[in-house]
Design a protein around this motif. Structure first.
Motif, PDB file in Angstrom:
ATOM      1  N   ARG A  34      25.998  49.196  12.091  1.00 23.28           N
ATOM      2  CA  ARG A  34      26.153  50.574  11.447  1.00 23.28           C
ATOM      3  C   ARG A  34      25.073  51.443  12.265  1.00 23.28           C
ATOM      4  O   ARG A  34      25.248  52.624  12.742  1.00 23.28           O
ATOM      5  CB  ARG A  34      26.214  50.921  10.380  1.00 23.28           C
ATOM      6  CG  ARG A  34      26.634  52.106   9.739  1.00 23.28           C
ATOM      7  CD  ARG A  34      26.569  52.274   8.139  1.00 23.28           C
ATOM      8  NE  ARG A  34      25.505  51.746   7.527  1.00 23.28           N
ATOM      9  CZ  ARG A  34      24.507  52.293   6.916  1.00 23.28           C
ATOM     10  NH1 ARG A  34      24.452  53.610   6.643  1.00 23.28           N
ATOM     11  NH2 ARG A  34      23.721  51.558   6.424  1.00 23.28           N
ATOM     12  N   LEU A  35      23.920  50.992  12.063  1.00 24.73           N
ATOM     13  CA  LEU A  35      22.728  51.732  12.930  1.00 24.73           C
ATOM     14  C   LEU A  35      22.919  51.732  14.297  1.00 24.73           C
ATOM     15  O   LEU A  35      22.813  52.773  14.946  1.00 24.73           O
ATOM     16  CB  LEU A  35      21.342  51.023  12.505  1.00 24.73           C
ATOM     17  CG  LEU A  35      20.197  51.771  13.131  1.00 24.73           C
ATOM     18  CD1 LEU A  35      20.026  52.995  12.610  1.00 24.73           C
ATOM     19  CD2 LEU A  35      19.003  50.906  12.652  1.00 24.73           C
ATOM     20  N   ALA A  47      26.718  56.497  19.038  1.00 16.23           N
ATOM     21  CA  ALA A  47      27.563  57.864  18.776  1.00 16.23           C
ATOM     22  C   ALA A  47      26.375  59.050  19.138  1.00 16.23           C
ATOM     23  O   ALA A  47      27.051  60.035  19.783  1.00 16.23           O
ATOM     24  CB  ALA A  47      27.904  57.915  17.522  1.00 16.23           C
ATOM     25  N   ALA A  48      25.196  58.944  18.679  1.00 16.32           N
ATOM     26  CA  ALA A  48      24.477  60.163  19.069  1.00 16.32           C
ATOM     27  C   ALA A  48      24.117  60.340  20.558  1.00 16.32           C
ATOM     28  O   ALA A  48      23.900  61.360  21.259  1.00 16.32           O
ATOM     29  CB  ALA A  48      22.944  59.813  18.293  1.00 16.32           C
ATOM     30  N   TYR A 100      27.192  61.885  21.892  1.00 12.73           N
ATOM     31  CA  TYR A 100      27.512  63.272  21.689  1.00 12.73           C
ATOM     32  C   TYR A 100      26.574  63.961  22.556  1.00 12.73           C
ATOM     33  O   TYR A 100      26.904  65.042  23.151  1.00 12.73           O
ATOM     34  CB  TYR A 100      26.940  63.338  20.217  1.00 12.73           C
ATOM     35  CG  TYR A 100      27.249  64.754  19.772  1.00 12.73           C
ATOM     36  CD1 TYR A 100      28.310  65.471  19.714  1.00 12.73           C
ATOM     37  CD2 TYR A 100      25.876  65.561  19.408  1.00 12.73           C
ATOM     38  CE1 TYR A 100      28.316  66.646  19.141  1.00 12.73           C
ATOM     39  CE2 TYR A 100      25.981  66.966  19.155  1.00 12.73           C
ATOM     40  CZ  TYR A 100      27.106  67.556  18.754  1.00 12.73           C
ATOM     41  OH  TYR A 100      27.330  68.829  18.445  1.00 12.73           O
ATOM     42  N   GLU A 114      25.606  54.274  15.202  1.00  8.77           N
ATOM     43  CA  GLU A 114      25.162  55.405  15.232  1.00  8.77           C
ATOM     44  C   GLU A 114      24.299  56.108  16.162  1.00  8.77           C
ATOM     45  O   GLU A 114      24.587  57.353  16.642  1.00  8.77           O
ATOM     46  CB  GLU A 114      24.353  55.844  13.773  1.00  8.77           C
ATOM     47  CG  GLU A 114      25.175  55.724  12.430  1.00  8.77           C
ATOM     48  CD  GLU A 114      24.357  55.723  11.297  1.00  8.77           C
ATOM     49  OE1 GLU A 114      23.218  55.789  11.359  1.00  8.77           O
ATOM     50  OE2 GLU A 114      25.045  55.772  10.139  1.00  8.77           O
ATOM     51  N   GLN A 115      23.465  55.352  16.647  1.00  6.28           N
ATOM     52  CA  GLN A 115      22.537  55.575  17.894  1.00  6.28           C
ATOM     53  C   GLN A 115      23.457  55.923  18.982  1.00  6.28           C
ATOM     54  O   GLN A 115      23.337  56.776  19.742  1.00  6.28           O
ATOM     55  CB  GLN A 115      21.701  54.272  17.845  1.00  6.28           C
ATOM     56  CG  GLN A 115      20.581  54.289  17.099  1.00  6.28           C
ATOM     57  CD  GLN A 115      19.601  53.106  17.156  1.00  6.28           C
ATOM     58  OE1 GLN A 115      20.013  52.186  18.091  1.00  6.28           O
ATOM     59  NE2 GLN A 115      18.438  53.067  16.395  1.00  6.28           N
TER      60      GLN A 115
END
Length: 158
Positions: free
Chosen positions: A16-17, A23-24, A27, A20-21
């Motif tokens: 999950r971490l 995805a960041a 983005y 998220e990284q």
């Protein structure tokens, strides 16, 4: 410490971490790309607007220019033709100034003869068998053509 952190987090938490990284990062890269794209789109729109306004502003004058150039070329051709015609007429006038040429033309066109000469008109025997309308008007004297024209107009009036 890195070993302790790795032991402390479960695999699901780590995945999950990482997600998220990722995805960041995605983005941030999309935001930069969109910012760059919007900036280029604005510039492109401005450039397109300037080019279109230049085309619109220059279209009518260019059409007029091309049209006027074509008119000038036509007038120059007409002027050249008129000059050539003037030259031919000057040559003809100079020829008619010569008495020998005038006498030759009078004899040929009007069938005049000099005093003491006898004039003859030779008629082709085959021409007499043809209808009058079929005979060429250049082969006959001018007065015969005039008289035929009078006869034809008289016959048309009846």
């Amino acid at each position: 410490m890195a070993v302790k952190d790795r032991d402390r987090f479960s695999t699901a938490t780590r995945i999950r971490l990482i997600g998220e990284q990722t995805a960041a990062r995605v983005y941030r890269s999309q935001t930069k790309r969109q910012a760059r794209r919007s900036r280029l789109t604005g510039r492109a729109a401005l450039l397109a607007l300037v080019v279109c306004s230049m085309v619109v502003a220059l279209a009518y004058p260019m059409r007029q220019y091309v049209s006027q150039r074509a008119d000038i070329a036509d007038l120059q051709r007409e002027q050249d033709a008129a000059r050539q015609r003037v030259e031919r007429l000057r040559d003809l006038k100079a020829r008619w100034q010569d008495d020998a040429y005038a006498e030759q033309q009078v004899r040929a066109r009007l069938h005049y003869v000099m005093p003491g000469e006898t004039g003859y008109i030779v008629i082709d025997p085959g021409a007499a068998e043809q209808p009058r309308a079929d005979r060429g008007s250049a082969d006959r004297p001018w007065y015969a053509n005039v008289w035929d024209g009078v006869d034809r107009s008289d016959a048309a009036g009846r």
